[in-house]
Design a protein around this motif. Structure first.
Motif: not given
Length: 352
Positions: A201-209, A214-220, A254-258
């Motif tokens: 629903v939200d399509a979150p980026a889940l990154d660090v802004r 910014e380079a320290r964004s975690p794995r999703r 892409d680059n997402v763990v389920w």
């Protein structure tokens, strides 16, 4: 002891620089002090090497001889293909004293590092600001003792406990200061998890802004009850799910763990700190599974009334079971909002 505590505090601050980037090694900090002056400092580097002591000794050079090493974890006793044992490095450098905040429970060290230092004639002091060091390296310690990441659950709610309007509108409950703090918390974790509903629903980026981080964004990571181990870790078939247009390529996995359930977090390689951030369903799943170690509760000074509740049934059989589970360890104001940080109460730690 006051001076020891002061310098260990400096080492703890340095260790925080590596948090979320050193797994499977702990995020250690080290300060070398000689005649009241810092001659070397270091913290564990990304990927776990070099260790904090090696970094501090390299900076100090010959000035390390006769110095005191303040380190947040017992220097390691085991050599590795990636580097020598820190106890051996400190001995060779000629330090006079080592002050360690916490004994290393890793069976490869577990007191052996301190013993080797003593055998070399180096004075040793242990357990200075031990509780703070345990909190700073909670990811490493949790992985070692429970074979899973340390789990932080983040909730952003109104005063009446809602995470969204009844319509689902949730941007934004909290203000910019609270959201910036939440991004700082993201930068200190190797992975961030949301539920499948939030992902769709939200399509979150889940990154660090945050500028510079910014380079320290975690794995999703996405939690989905319809995903199983048998699927081989692949993302669900996009044709079977709703597809909000703004999701873009992220929706294809892409680059997402389920994950099919909270217990599967044990299989997340290289993840010692997991932030559970999105969706009441995910929050309930982790609380019901008794897998939450830390709570971040951001509260905005608003009332929604009839909104979507932050939590559903988490499996408590009685009101008594809800008490003495959480201990408040920090609270602060972030703009107009309030942050409360809770940790698992020691009396209930065995429930995990």
């Amino acid at each position: 002891m006051a001076e020891d505590a002061r310098w260990i505090g400096a080492a703890l601050a340095l260790g925080e620089r590596g948090r979320g980037r050193t797994a499977p090694n702990p995020n250690v900090g080290c300060v070398l002090v000689r005649d009241g002056r810092v001659v070397g400092r270091g913290w564990t580097q990304p990927g776990g090497r070099p260790h904090a002591e090696a970094m501090a000794l390299a900076e100090a050079g010959e000035a390390a001889r006769g110095a005191t090493a303040f380190v947040t974890l017992e220097p390691c006793a085991h050599a590795s293909p990636r580097g020598p044992a820190c106890a051996a490095l400190l001995t060779a450098a000629g330090v006079a004293r080592v002050v360690a905040a916490l004994r290393d429970p890793d069976p490869r060290t577990d007191g052996r590092g301190l013993d080797r230092l003593r055998e070399a004639g180096i004075a040793v002091t242990i357990s200075v600001r031990e509780a703070e060091a345990g909190r700073a390296m909670a990811g490493f310690l949790t992985r070692l003792s429970l074979a899973r990441p340390h789990v932080t659950l983040k909730l952003a709610t109104s005063l009446d406990g809602a995470i969204a309007m009844a319509s689902g509108e949730s941007r934004w409950i909290t203000g910019p200061e609270a959201r910036a703090h939440a991004h700082l918390e993201r930068s200190r974790c190797e992975a961030i998890l949301v539920g499948r509903g939030t992902w769709e629903v939200d399509a979150p980026a889940l990154d660090v802004r945050l500028p510079g981080l910014e380079a320290r964004s975690p794995r999703r990571v996405v939690l989905s009850s319809r995903h199983t181990r048998e699927s081989g870790g692949s993302s669900p078939d996009p044709s079977t799910m709703a597809q909000p247009q703004e999701m873009g390529s992220r929706f294809r996995g892409d680059n997402v763990v389920w994950l099919g359930g909270p217990a599967e977090i044990s299989d997340l390689a290289g993840v010692d700190h997991l932030l559970v951030e999105g969706g009441a369903g995910a929050a309930v799943a982790f609380l019901a599974a008794d897998l939450v170690d830390r709570l971040l509760l951001y509260r905005a000074p608003i009332l929604i009334g009839g909104g979507r509740a932050a939590l559903g049934d988490i499996g408590l059989g009685s009101l008594a079971e809800a008490h003495e589970r959480w201990a408040l360890v920090d609270e602060r104001r972030l703009g107009a909002d309030r942050l409360e940080v809770y940790e698992r109460h020691t009396a209930s730690a065995g429930m995990r």
